[in-house]
Design a protein around this motif. Structure first.
Motif, PDB file in Angstrom:
ATOM      1  N   ARG A 150       1.909 -13.166 -21.182  1.00  0.00           N
ATOM      2  CA  ARG A 150       0.838 -12.252 -20.776  1.00  0.00           C
ATOM      3  C   ARG A 150       0.087 -12.781 -19.565  1.00  0.00           C
ATOM      4  O   ARG A 150      -0.164 -12.058 -18.592  1.00  0.00           O
ATOM      5  N   SER A 151      -0.317 -14.041 -19.597  1.00  0.00           N
ATOM      6  CA  SER A 151      -1.093 -14.598 -18.488  1.00  0.00           C
ATOM      7  C   SER A 151      -0.271 -14.642 -17.210  1.00  0.00           C
ATOM      8  O   SER A 151      -0.787 -14.377 -16.111  1.00  0.00           O
ATOM      9  N   GLY A 152       1.023 -14.953 -17.326  1.00  0.00           N
ATOM     10  CA  GLY A 152       1.875 -14.997 -16.144  1.00  0.00           C
ATOM     11  C   GLY A 152       2.043 -13.634 -15.505  1.00  0.00           C
ATOM     12  O   GLY A 152       1.950 -13.486 -14.276  1.00  0.00           O
ATOM     13  N   LEU A 153       2.290 -12.625 -16.311  1.00  0.00           N
ATOM     14  CA  LEU A 153       2.456 -11.272 -15.779  1.00  0.00           C
ATOM     15  C   LEU A 153       1.145 -10.734 -15.226  1.00  0.00           C
ATOM     16  O   LEU A 153       1.135 -10.004 -14.226  1.00  0.00           O
ATOM     17  N   HIS A 154       0.033 -11.085 -15.867  1.00  0.00           N
ATOM     18  CA  HIS A 154      -1.283 -10.680 -15.353  1.00  0.00           C
ATOM     19  C   HIS A 154      -1.499 -11.281 -13.959  1.00  0.00           C
ATOM     20  O   HIS A 154      -1.960 -10.593 -13.028  1.00  0.00           O
ATOM     21  N   ARG A 155      -1.149 -12.536 -13.803  1.00  0.00           N
ATOM     22  CA  ARG A 155      -1.329 -13.211 -12.514  1.00  0.00           C
ATOM     23  C   ARG A 155      -0.458 -12.571 -11.430  1.00  0.00           C
ATOM     24  O   ARG A 155      -0.920 -12.314 -10.309  1.00  0.00           O
ATOM     25  N   LEU A 156       0.801 -12.286 -11.754  1.00  0.00           N
ATOM     26  CA  LEU A 156       1.688 -11.665 -10.774  1.00  0.00           C
ATOM     27  C   LEU A 156       1.210 -10.263 -10.394  1.00  0.00           C
ATOM     28  O   LEU A 156       1.282  -9.857  -9.222  1.00  0.00           O
ATOM     29  N   THR A 157       0.713  -9.523 -11.384  1.00  0.00           N
ATOM     30  CA  THR A 157       0.204  -8.181 -11.105  1.00  0.00           C
ATOM     31  C   THR A 157      -1.045  -8.246 -10.241  1.00  0.00           C
ATOM     32  O   THR A 157      -1.216  -7.461  -9.293  1.00  0.00           O
ATOM     33  N   ASP A 158      -1.929  -9.180 -10.547  1.00  0.00           N
ATOM     34  CA  ASP A 158      -3.153  -9.337  -9.776  1.00  0.00           C
ATOM     35  C   ASP A 158      -2.842  -9.645  -8.315  1.00  0.00           C
ATOM     36  O   ASP A 158      -3.457  -9.082  -7.397  1.00  0.00           O
ATOM     37  N   ARG A 159      -1.889 -10.536  -8.088  1.00  0.00           N
ATOM     38  CA  ARG A 159      -1.523 -10.880  -6.710  1.00  0.00           C
ATOM     39  C   ARG A 159      -0.936  -9.676  -5.978  1.00  0.00           C
ATOM     40  O   ARG A 159      -1.199  -9.471  -4.787  1.00  0.00           O
ATOM     41  N   SER A 160      -0.152  -8.887  -6.669  1.00  0.00           N
ATOM     42  CA  SER A 160       0.455  -7.715  -6.035  1.00  0.00           C
ATOM     43  C   SER A 160      -0.613  -6.703  -5.635  1.00  0.00           C
ATOM     44  O   SER A 160      -0.545  -6.105  -4.551  1.00  0.00           O
ATOM     45  N   TYR A 161      -1.616  -6.509  -6.493  1.00  0.00           N
ATOM     46  CA  TYR A 161      -2.704  -5.607  -6.130  1.00  0.00           C
ATOM     47  C   TYR A 161      -3.557  -6.191  -5.008  1.00  0.00           C
ATOM     48  O   TYR A 161      -4.131  -5.452  -4.201  1.00  0.00           O
ATOM     49  N   GLY A 162      -3.658  -7.505  -4.953  1.00  0.00           N
ATOM     50  CA  GLY A 162      -4.355  -8.127  -3.834  1.00  0.00           C
ATOM     51  C   GLY A 162      -3.671  -7.810  -2.509  1.00  0.00           C
ATOM     52  O   GLY A 162      -4.330  -7.522  -1.498  1.00  0.00           O
ATOM     53  N   ARG A 163      -2.354  -7.852  -2.501  1.00  0.00           N
ATOM     54  CA  ARG A 163      -1.611  -7.496  -1.290  1.00  0.00           C
ATOM     55  C   ARG A 163      -1.814  -6.026  -0.945  1.00  0.00           C
ATOM     56  O   ARG A 163      -1.882  -5.661   0.235  1.00  0.00           O
ATOM     57  N   LEU A 164      -1.922  -5.185  -1.973  1.00  0.00           N
ATOM     58  CA  LEU A 164      -2.128  -3.762  -1.724  1.00  0.00           C
ATOM     59  C   LEU A 164      -3.501  -3.528  -1.087  1.00  0.00           C
ATOM     60  O   LEU A 164      -3.648  -2.712  -0.170  1.00  0.00           O
TER      61      LEU A 164
END
Length: 340
Positions: A142-156
């Motif tokens: 969960r924490s790993g996927l949350h981190r990857l999703t957060d970074r992707s939205y940061g790029r957006l």
């Protein structure tokens, strides 16, 4: 809705719509979006269709332009990404479904970008993610996927700044499934941000598994969701001892999207172990809303997908996915997984 009759084991052609009356728009595409001679790579096809089979899983995926966009000559705002990372039993499959913000310029680009960036991030980390799934390390997962999703939205958000747009004008809802190819592991992982649907068809009954689901009405005059049309997955999950549920965000955690820029949406996560005979459906709001709001659609898809000996082929799945309902004219993107 009259149930399709079978003749010599072949199901008769089903009606093109369900509900009280025919939809407002035509059933087939009418107009193409305008094209820029210098930006043809930005064109989006009306429909995308994909499928695969790995071990006990058979996957079907489709993304199609909504009736309203087809009529107005607007591009499909939904995006679909299907990818396999790795090889052999250690490979993992990713399905990402994104929906750009309604009435926002470049919504289809935002949906495409978030799918590509999240997909790249998952691909680079697929070995560790696969190990976590197979070992049942749900906290790390969960924490790993949350981190990857957060970074992707940061790029957006950074991309929105480059384009001179507010983040609210260049964003998308994102829903994903992460599936191990290893036939000994039946864990199916859902994660994402924003609206859409996550449903399970088990023993002929739809269960709504969407973590933190928010009530939503139909577009363009559709009816509100009736109680009991699709059973809530909460009780079923509590009774299912092989299912883990982390759908409630931890209080005090930072939302994925900056609340000062965009209405806050929680990170959603759920990991469940599939049973033989299950069908799991991940979809954008364009299909999730009519499934919740029109019982005839839920009944029709339950009959088509829950009473057959084998999953539908690509063409048949496309036909099922575009079964229309008056008042629901958004793009539809869906991925269904049948468990042998």
């Amino acid at each position: 809705m009259p149930r399709p009759r079978s003749r010599d084991g072949v199901r008769a052609r089903a009606p093109e719509f369900v509900g009280q009356g025919p939809p407002t728009y035509e059933a087939e595409p009418t107009a193409w979006p305008p094209a820029d001679p210098g930006g043809l790579e930005d064109l989006v096809p009306d429909t995308v269709l994909d499928g695969a089979r790995y071990g006990a899983m058979t996957l079907r995926a489709v993304s199609l332009r909504g009736d309203s966009a087809r009529y107005r000559g607007e591009p499909r705002r939904d995006a679909l990404l299907t990818a396999r990372f790795g090889s052999g039993e250690e490979a993992v499959l990713l399905v990402a479904v994104a929906s750009g913000a309604r009435a926002a310029e470049g919504a289809h680009r935002a949906a495409r970008d978030i799918c590509a960036w999240l997909g790249s991030a998952v691909g680079r980390s697929h070995a560790r993610l696969g190990e976590d799934i197979r070992a049942g390390r749900r906290g790390e997962l969960r924490s790993g996927l949350h981190r990857l999703t957060d970074r992707s939205y940061g790029r957006l958000r950074a991309r929105a700044t480059e384009l001179g747009l507010r983040p609210a004008e260049y964003t998308a809802a994102l829903r994903c499934l992460l599936l191990p190819v290893d036939s000994r592991c039946r864990t199916r992982v859902f994660f994402g941000v924003g609206g859409g649907g996550l449903f399970r068809l088990r023993e002929g009954t739809w269960q709504d598994l969407d973590p933190e689901r928010r009530p939503s009405g139909a577009e363009e005059g559709g009816s509100a969701r009736p109680s009991g049309a699709i059973a809530s997955g909460g009780d079923a999950l509590c009774d299912d001892r092989i299912t883990v549920d982390l759908g409630i965000p931890t209080p005090g955690t930072t939302p994925v999207i900056d609340p000062e820029e965009v209405p806050s949406e929680p990170f959603r996560f759920r990991a469940a172990v599939a049973r033989p005979g299950d069908a799991l459906l991940l979809c954008s709001a364009g299909l999730g809303e009519p499934l919740r709001g029109e019982p005839a659609l839920a009944d029709a898809l339950a009959e088509r997908w829950g009473t057959r000996a084998r999953p539908p082929g690509l063409a048949e799945f496309l036909s099922d996915a575009q079964l229309r309902v008056k008042g629901y004219a958004d793009d539809r993107t869906a991925c269904a997984i049948w468990e042998a």
